[in-house]
Scaffold this motif. Structure first.
Motif, PDB file in Angstrom:
ATOM      1  N   GLU A 155       0.772  -1.181   0.109  1.00 51.72           N
ATOM      2  CA  GLU A 155      -0.111   0.049  -0.081  1.00 51.72           C
ATOM      3  C   GLU A 155       0.766   1.099   0.123  1.00 51.72           C
ATOM      4  O   GLU A 155       1.638   1.317   0.776  1.00 51.72           O
ATOM      5  CB  GLU A 155      -0.958  -0.021   1.285  1.00 51.72           C
ATOM      6  N   ALA A 158      -0.417   5.218   3.199  1.00 50.45           N
ATOM      7  CA  ALA A 158      -1.472   4.592   3.834  1.00 50.45           C
ATOM      8  C   ALA A 158      -2.283   5.534   4.899  1.00 50.45           C
ATOM      9  O   ALA A 158      -3.195   5.117   5.563  1.00 50.45           O
ATOM     10  CB  ALA A 158      -0.960   3.546   4.769  1.00 50.45           C
ATOM     11  N   GLY A 161      -3.939   4.641   8.422  1.00 48.20           N
ATOM     12  CA  GLY A 161      -3.929   3.211   8.451  1.00 48.20           C
ATOM     13  C   GLY A 161      -5.180   2.438   8.523  1.00 48.20           C
ATOM     14  O   GLY A 161      -5.272   1.254   8.640  1.00 48.20           O
ATOM     15  N   ALA A 164      -5.491   0.069   5.683  1.00 46.82           N
ATOM     16  CA  ALA A 164      -4.762  -1.358   5.918  1.00 46.82           C
ATOM     17  C   ALA A 164      -5.487  -2.312   6.955  1.00 46.82           C
ATOM     18  O   ALA A 164      -5.496  -3.254   6.730  1.00 46.82           O
ATOM     19  CB  ALA A 164      -3.533  -0.706   6.478  1.00 46.82           C
ATOM     20  N   TYR A 181       2.189  -7.438   4.264  1.00 50.38           N
ATOM     21  CA  TYR A 181       1.409  -6.248   4.022  1.00 50.38           C
ATOM     22  C   TYR A 181       2.405  -5.059   3.923  1.00 50.38           C
ATOM     23  O   TYR A 181       2.597  -4.626   5.071  1.00 50.38           O
ATOM     24  CB  TYR A 181       0.231  -6.052   4.914  1.00 50.38           C
ATOM     25  N   ILE A 183       3.806  -1.373   3.631  1.00 44.53           N
ATOM     26  CA  ILE A 183       3.233   0.110   3.510  1.00 44.53           C
ATOM     27  C   ILE A 183       4.444   0.919   3.145  1.00 44.53           C
ATOM     28  O   ILE A 183       5.656   1.201   3.912  1.00 44.53           O
ATOM     29  CB  ILE A 183       2.807   0.578   4.794  1.00 44.53           C
ATOM     30  N   GLU A 185       5.356   4.796   3.220  1.00 45.57           N
ATOM     31  CA  GLU A 185       4.627   6.075   3.743  1.00 45.57           C
ATOM     32  C   GLU A 185       5.841   7.166   3.611  1.00 45.57           C
ATOM     33  O   GLU A 185       6.698   6.869   4.391  1.00 45.57           O
ATOM     34  CB  GLU A 185       3.861   5.975   4.941  1.00 45.57           C
ATOM     35  N   GLN A 194      -0.199   5.234  11.819  1.00 45.33           N
ATOM     36  CA  GLN A 194      -0.478   3.631  11.315  1.00 45.33           C
ATOM     37  C   GLN A 194      -0.225   2.565  11.883  1.00 45.33           C
ATOM     38  O   GLN A 194      -0.953   1.700  12.230  1.00 45.33           O
ATOM     39  CB  GLN A 194       0.149   3.620   9.758  1.00 45.33           C
TER      40      GLN A 194
END
Ligand SMILES: C[S@@+](CC[C@H](N)C(=O)[O-])C[C@H]1O[C@@H](n2cnc3c(N)ncnc32)[C@H](O)[C@@H]1O
Length: 448
Positions: A155, A158, A161, A164, A181, A183, A185, A194
């Motif tokens: 992602e 995010a 968060g 997510a 997963y 992220i 950012e 997040q």
């Protein structure tokens, strides 16, 4: 409103039919029970209307004043901006102004600690409107993951968060968890937020979550970016009889003003591509913007995605609509305490600055980097095709008040005047990944 109420009452009947306690609600059933139920339902509904009406009456349409801490922060950002302008010889490009206003280290809107999202912030994104958004998005994500070996989710940007947490939670329920997963950012402040939210809400899935500092090298899985592309700095331009001008920003007393300069080749080329595509020159005096970073970003996504699908959600239109004659002035939008306006030069560092997305540019860059457009649809149709009905069915057991709240959220996500039509989902795919069935109701790729 009456129709909605009727629909909700019908829905309420339907719910009580499904009630495991055995209570019935049909034209031959227990009339007394129905009357009591409906009375409770109506009282709840009227209370909600009263609450909304009170909020509406209290709503102040005047542009809000920043509090003293925010105003002081904005002063610091303005000072930083003036230094950059002086160092550049008197002006900087609009894209550089936007870059500093949003991302200057320790100062920019996304980097420093402003609230940003939700009621206490400046704007609301789809995952913040309703958890249903993330839960529905999880369904096409699961569909793609199911067809891949060891697929991950990646992602971009995010936010709080929220997305997510909802996507991960729903994937867990669907039994299709990704191997990771990740992220990416750019904001350290948001990264911290997040982590807090995910630790709080899906602690058992934290083992899958990683924060990374750059795009993946060779990625198999699903990429997600919600309202990230609109946050990329854009160049502003003006067409004249003598060629294209770049709109730059200079100091003006305590504030800032725009000035026009000859456009560098890269902006002239971008405008030439737009005009070639439109089949005609933009008229003298026409002003708009172009996101040079967007193309670069999509191309980099195409070089890292080996097999899978990227879901890009944002408000945007096709190039033909973006540069239509009646859109002289462009699609720039600023958000401060839920007031949307077009003046990007005020409140540096404490307001969000965004630009709608030219989805034709996204598709062109995707195809140039070896991806294929797997679908392009308004958010409402994407959610409906993606399983919104299934998500709502599973919520039928909620109390009436919660159902009403949910119904209001779903309206915000799907009605054309809210987020349903202006927000789009574009899916890009590569390596034979499955075309998501969420586009079965509508695919407007041909309009790009
Ligand atoms: C409008 S917010 C959207 C947040 C979140 N996706 C949501 O829907 O609530 C934009 C987000 O994109 C992030 N961002 C901006 N440029 C980025 C980039 N180049 N790569 C990754 N994230 C970026 C910002 O820090 C912020 O988290």
């Amino acid at each position: 409103m009456n129709r909605n109420l009727r629909a909700l009452i019908v829905q309420a009947c339907h719910n009580s039919r499904a009630d495991p306690s055995g209570s019935t609600c049909n034209e031959y059933g227990s009339a007394g029970q129905v009357v009591v139920w409906h009375r409770e339902f109506l009282v709840g509904y009227l209370k909600l209307i009263l609450k909304e009406f009170t909020i509406h009456m209290q709503h102040d349409d005047r542009f809000p004043e920043p509090d003293s801490a925010s105003a002081a922060h904005s002063q610091r950002v303005a000072e930083f901006m003036r230094e950059r302008i002086a160092a550049a010889g008197g002006s900087i490009s609009f894209a550089e102004f936007m870059q500093h206003a949003l991302y200057a280290p320790g100062l920019g809107y996304y980097v420093a600690g402003a609230s940003k999202f939700g009621v206490a912030g400046d704007f609301v994104t789809a995952p913040e409107v309703s958890r249903v958004f993330g839960r529905v998005v999880a369904r096409p994500v699961a569909e793609v993951l199911a067809g891949l070996d060891d697929g991950a989710v990646f992602e971009y940007g995010a936010g709080s968060g929220r997305l997510a947490a909802d996507v991960l939670g729903a994937l867990n329920e669907l039994g299709v968890l990704p191997v990771r997963y990740d992220i990416l950012e750019v904001s350290p402040d948001l990264r911290e937020r997040q982590e807090c939210l995910l630790r709080d809400e899906v602690p058992e899935l934290m083992r899958l979550v990683r924060w990374v500092d750059g795009p993946p090298e060779d990625f198999t899985g699903v990429m997600i970016a919600n309202e990230v592309l609109d946050a990329f700095p854009v160049e502003r331009f003006r067409c004249t009889a003598d060629g294209v001008q770049q709109i730059c920003v200079t100091g003006h007393g305590d504030s800032f003003a725009t000035i026009a300069a000859d456009a560098p080749g890269i902006i002239q080329d971008a405008v030439a591509v737009i005009e070639r595509d439109l089949g005609e020159a933009l008229p003298p005096g026409y002003e708009s913007e172009v996101s040079l970073g967007l193309r670069e970003w999509v191309v980099s996504l195409g070089t890292t995605l080996r097999q899978g699908v990227a879901f890009l959600f944002d408000y945007g239109v096709s190039r033909r609509e973006y540069y239509a004659p009646d859109r002289d002035g462009g699609w720039l939008r600023c958000h401060f305490r839920h007031h949307a306006h077009g003046d990007a030069l005020i409140l540096p560092g404490i307001q969000d600055i965004t630009a709608w997305v030219d989805f034709t540019a996204v598709a062109e860059a995707a195809v140039a980097s070896g991806m294929e457009v797997a679908g392009f649809a308004p958010q409402a149709q994407f959610l409906m095709g993606g399983g919104l009905d299934l998500e709502l069915q599973s919520m039928e057991s909620l109390p009436a008040k919660a159902q009403l709240e949910l119904s209001a959220q779903v309206k915000t996500l799907t009605l054309p005047g809210a987020m349903g039509e202006n927000f789009k989902c574009m899916a890009l795919r590569r390596g034979g990944a499955k075309v998501p069935s969420a586009f079965r109701l509508t695919d407007r790729t041909h309009t790009l």
